[in-house]
Write a protein that holds these residues in place. Structure first.
Motif, mmCIF file in Angstrom:
data_model
loop_
_atom_site.group_PDB
_atom_site.id
_atom_site.type_symbol
_atom_site.label_atom_id
_atom_site.label_comp_id
_atom_site.label_asym_id
_atom_site.label_seq_id
_atom_site.Cartn_x
_atom_site.Cartn_y
_atom_site.Cartn_z
ATOM 1 N N ALA A 126 0.232 3.477 4.051
ATOM 2 C CA ALA A 126 -0.324 3.506 2.701
ATOM 3 C C ALA A 126 -0.332 4.900 2.093
ATOM 4 C CB ALA A 126 -1.739 2.942 2.719
ATOM 5 N N SER A 172 4.140 6.100 2.024
ATOM 6 C CA SER A 172 5.336 5.295 1.746
ATOM 7 C C SER A 172 5.613 5.182 0.254
ATOM 8 C CB SER A 172 5.173 3.894 2.339
ATOM 9 O OG SER A 172 5.076 3.968 3.735
ATOM 10 N N THR A 173 6.879 5.293 -0.098
ATOM 11 C CA THR A 173 7.350 5.010 -1.442
ATOM 12 C C THR A 173 8.439 3.956 -1.340
ATOM 13 O OG1 THR A 173 8.979 6.781 -1.327
ATOM 14 C CG2 THR A 173 6.819 7.328 -2.259
ATOM 15 N N GLY A 215 1.589 -4.317 0.845
ATOM 16 C CA GLY A 215 1.789 -2.869 0.874
ATOM 17 C C GLY A 215 2.292 -2.447 -0.489
ATOM 18 N N ASN A 216 3.455 -1.817 -0.521
ATOM 19 C CA ASN A 216 4.146 -1.581 -1.791
ATOM 20 C C ASN A 216 4.947 -2.838 -2.116
ATOM 21 O OD1 ASN A 216 3.152 0.991 -2.002
ATOM 22 N ND2 ASN A 216 4.925 1.965 -1.074
ATOM 23 N N SER A 274 -0.029 0.382 -5.145
ATOM 24 C CA SER A 274 0.038 0.032 -3.735
ATOM 25 C C SER A 274 -1.198 -0.765 -3.338
ATOM 26 C CB SER A 274 0.118 1.299 -2.878
ATOM 27 O OG SER A 274 1.274 2.048 -3.175
ATOM 28 N N THR A 295 -6.140 -1.792 -4.874
ATOM 29 C CA THR A 295 -4.915 -1.032 -5.079
ATOM 30 C C THR A 295 -5.209 0.412 -5.456
ATOM 31 O OG1 THR A 295 -4.729 -1.518 -7.454
ATOM 32 C CG2 THR A 295 -3.754 -3.104 -5.913
ATOM 33 N N GLY A 323 -0.188 5.263 -3.832
ATOM 34 C CA GLY A 323 -0.730 5.337 -2.481
ATOM 35 C C GLY A 323 -1.970 6.186 -2.355
#
Length: 297
Positions: A23, A26-27, A46-47, A68, A83, A87
C-alpha cells in the motif's frame, strides 16, 4: 489458496492476474488484501478491485472507489472501503457500496486512515483524535472523541470492535529503542465514553489490536522481534501469547471470525527485493488468542 476445514487442508484457486504490491509504495495495478462477504462472494483489493461470486474460481475487475484501497470489509450487506490517494496513509475517504452492486458513495473524509475494525454489525474507523462508528454499513455514522490525543499520554494507533456495544482502543506513546508504551482503553457504549483498561507489554512497536469478545483482547507488535500479547480480562493484565525473534517481520490482518477463532499473518510478503526470507505464515487461534499455531500449507 482456500481451506474449508480451518486450515487442515488447502486447495489452490485461480487468482486475479495482477502483481502483489504494498500500500505504501505500489503504483499501477497491484493488490495487497482479500476479504470475503460469504463463501461465494469475495474481493481482492489494492490499486484496483477484483470480485468473485463463485468462491474464487473466477475473478473480474470491477469499479473501485477513488484512490488506493487500504482496507475493505463487508458488513450489514454493505462493502466498506478505506482509501488514500497515491497510497498515502495520512488522509483518505471511507466509502460504501451495496454488496448487491451499485455506485460507490463517499461516507466521510478520514484523517490518518488505518483499518476498518468490524464485529457483528458494527464497524469502527479511527479518524485522528476521534473514532467513526457505524451499525448499518455506513448508511449513518457517529463520531466520538478518543481519550488519548497527545504524545504525552499516547496517540491512537488501532481500534477493535469487541461486542455490539463495545470498542477497544490501543494508544501508543513513550517510544524508546524497540519498546513503546501501549495503553488500552475500552468503551461499552461504542465510543461515547472510555475507561482505561490496562497496559500491554512494552516490547515492540504497536501494529494492531483485535478482540474475540470483550474479555479476550490481542495486541500485535514488532521491532527486533514479533509479538502477540494476550489479555483474558478485558485488558487489565497481559501475557505474551506468541514470540519470535525474527528481526521484526511483523503481522498483518489480525482478526477474529468467531468469539474464539482468530487469524493473523506473520511476516506478510511485500513487494521489496530486500524482503526475501519473510516467513509469510498464517497463524490460527481457537481459544480467543491465548495460544497460536502455525498452519501448514
Amino acid at each position: 489458496m482456500r481451506t474449508l476445514d480451518r486450515g487442515a487442508s488447502w486447495v489452490g484457486l485461480p487468482a486475479p492476474v495482477v502483481p502483489l504490491g504494498q500500500a505504501s509504495t505500489s503504483t499501477g495495478a497491484a493488490v495487497w488484501g482479500i476479504r470475503f462477504a460469504n463463501p461465494q462472494v469475495g474481493f481482492v483489493f489494492g490499486n484496483g478491485l477484483w470480485e468473485t461470486t463463485d468462491g474464487g474460481q473466477r475473478w473480474t475487475a470491477v469499479a473501485s472507489p477513488q484512490g488506493s484501497i487500504l482496507d475493505l470489509e463487508v458488513i450489514d450487506s454493505q462493502v466498506l472501503a478505506l482509501t488514500a490517494s497515491g497510497g498515502s496513509a495520512q488522509a483518505g475517504t471511507l466509502w460504501r457500496q451495496p454488496l448487491s452492486g451499485g455506485a460507490w458513495q463517499a461516507v466521510t473524509q478520514v484523517s490518518g486512515p488505518h483499518t476498518i475494525a468490524t464485529q457483528g454489525q458494527v464497524a469502527a474507523v479511527l479518524d485522528g483524535s476521534s473514532v467513526i462508528v457505524t451499525g448499518n454499513g455506513g448508511l449513518s455514522i457517529a463520531t466520538h472523541a478518543l481519550p488519548c490525543t497527545t504524545p504525552a499520554v499516547g496517540t491512537p494507533t488501532a481500534a477493535a470492535v469487541t461486542s455490539p456495544d463495545g470498542l477497544a482502543l490501543l494508544c501508543a506513546g513513550g517510544a524508546a529503542m524497540g519498546s513503546v508504551e501501549k495503553t488500552v482503553y475500552v468503551s461499552s457504549d461504542l465510543g461515547a465514553t472510555w475507561a482505561k483498561a490496562g497496559t500491554a507489554p512494552l516490547g515492540g512497536d504497536p501494529i494492531g489490536i483485535s478482540a474475540a469478545n470483550p474479555d479476550q483482547l490481542v495486541v500485535a507488535a514488532a521491532s527486533g522481534a514479533s509479538e502477540l500479547y494476550y489479555s483474558g480480562n478485558g485488558g487489565a493484565s497481559w501475557t505474551t501469547a506468541y514470540y519470535v525473534g525474527d528481526g521484526g517481520a511483523g503481522f498483518n490482518d489480525l482478526g477474529f471470525t468467531t468469539t474464539s477463532d482468530g487469524v493473523v499473518v506473520h511476516g506478510p510478503a511485500i513487494s521489496d527485493p530486500n524482503s526475501e526470507g519473510r516467513p509469510g505464515q498464517l497463524l490460527l487461534t481457537s481459544d480467543g488468542g491465548a495460544a497460536w499455531q502455525v498452519v501448514s500449507f
